[in-house]
Design a protein around this motif. Sequence first.
Motif, mmCIF file in Angstrom:
data_model
loop_
_atom_site.group_PDB
_atom_site.id
_atom_site.type_symbol
_atom_site.label_atom_id
_atom_site.label_comp_id
_atom_site.label_asym_id
_atom_site.label_seq_id
_atom_site.Cartn_x
_atom_site.Cartn_y
_atom_site.Cartn_z
ATOM 1 N N LYS A 126 0.784 -1.311 -0.221
ATOM 2 C CA LYS A 126 0.323 0.224 0.205
ATOM 3 C C LYS A 126 0.928 1.263 0.449
ATOM 4 C CE LYS A 126 -0.083 -0.198 5.470
ATOM 5 N NZ LYS A 126 -1.613 -0.719 5.718
ATOM 6 N N GLY A 127 0.168 2.154 -0.347
ATOM 7 C CA GLY A 127 1.198 3.139 -0.477
ATOM 8 C C GLY A 127 0.513 4.547 -0.581
ATOM 9 N N TYR A 128 1.135 5.556 -0.383
ATOM 10 C CA TYR A 128 0.158 7.404 -0.975
ATOM 11 C C TYR A 128 1.573 8.364 -1.312
ATOM 12 C CZ TYR A 128 1.667 8.461 3.791
ATOM 13 O OH TYR A 128 2.698 8.815 4.993
ATOM 14 N N ALA A 129 1.117 9.221 -2.003
ATOM 15 C CA ALA A 129 2.133 10.005 -2.171
ATOM 16 C C ALA A 129 1.940 11.605 -1.686
ATOM 17 C CB ALA A 129 1.440 10.170 -4.012
ATOM 18 N N VAL A 130 2.727 12.305 -1.123
ATOM 19 C CA VAL A 130 2.404 13.505 -0.295
ATOM 20 C C VAL A 130 1.344 14.675 -0.471
ATOM 21 C CG1 VAL A 130 3.094 15.204 1.246
ATOM 22 C CG2 VAL A 130 4.455 12.597 1.134
ATOM 23 N N ASN A 131 2.105 14.945 -1.745
ATOM 24 C CA ASN A 131 0.857 15.832 -2.226
ATOM 25 C C ASN A 131 0.499 15.233 -3.837
ATOM 26 O OD1 ASN A 131 -0.567 18.207 -4.000
ATOM 27 N ND2 ASN A 131 1.719 18.856 -4.205
ATOM 28 N N PRO A 132 -0.529 14.820 -4.356
ATOM 29 C CA PRO A 132 -0.834 13.382 -5.099
ATOM 30 C C PRO A 132 -1.512 14.336 -5.999
ATOM 31 C CG PRO A 132 -2.762 13.301 -3.164
ATOM 32 C CD PRO A 132 -1.783 14.383 -2.731
#
Length: 295
Positions: free
Chosen positions: A90-96
């Motif tokens: 799983k993951g995410y971008a700080v400023n998507p």
Amino acid sequence: MSYKDYMVRATAGNAQIRAFAATTRDLSEYARKAHNLSPIAAAALGRLMTGTVMMGTMMDNDDDLITVKMDGDGPLKGVLATADRHGNVKGYAVNPYVIMEPNAQGHLNVGGGIGEGTLTVIRDMGMKEPYVGQVPLYSGEVAEDLTYYFTKSEQTPSSVGLGVLVERESLSVIAAGGFIIQLLPFADEQTITHLEFNLQKFSSVTDILKAGKTPEELLSIVLDGFDIEFTEKTDLNFYCNCDKDRVERALMLIGKKDIQEMIDDGKEIEVCCHFCNKAYTFSVDELKAIKEKAK
């Protein structure tokens, strides 16, 4: 073309080389939709999740977790991915939502989006303290940074190739994947020289995957001329283990004062999971109960 994300593991050159390759189109597209990622954010996160999920399968124990994060001074600010050894990531971008001009080669400028900063690898192996390794970002392009990390922090000569291809019209991910090739300590000069020759003539991960090649075929290209023994195949998934109880425990940590301010507003609140963007709603009465349990 039908997709199902998976990873293969192999040895080559009389076991002087260990190799991993993956196709990650589905999980990269899932993340893009869940976070409404811009093309450059989708490319950065897709690359990092691909590298992290392959690194996850290198761990020994069922409960081990690995987190890889890139923190930079560019407009993307950073990306983070967490994986276990079973192919879940799983993951995410700080400023998507970042939009940027292509780089000089006409490709998505992931390196410029992340900028200068650090790459941190956190291995949680159930010990009192997790193992943490950190190196300066080499280029911000993800694959080169992981290559640099393996060489500098783990003293393992490695080559990492990662790619995410985003369709210009629909903005959907149409191909994603990558490889990790590592030389073992007893690798001889002939093996090293031949591997370097192969890597120099290799085109790009997205070119190979766009042509419909499998992870097995990807490794066969990178390891051309070596005997390859495939030892493992693992299904890959974007998997988030969030639930309302976990989010409630997180709310308890913010403290009674802040929870009381939410109660005083007199409205229900919505909390979204960082990783999958799933929303959880808490009523005023639920907030009061959480406040009672908070420290």
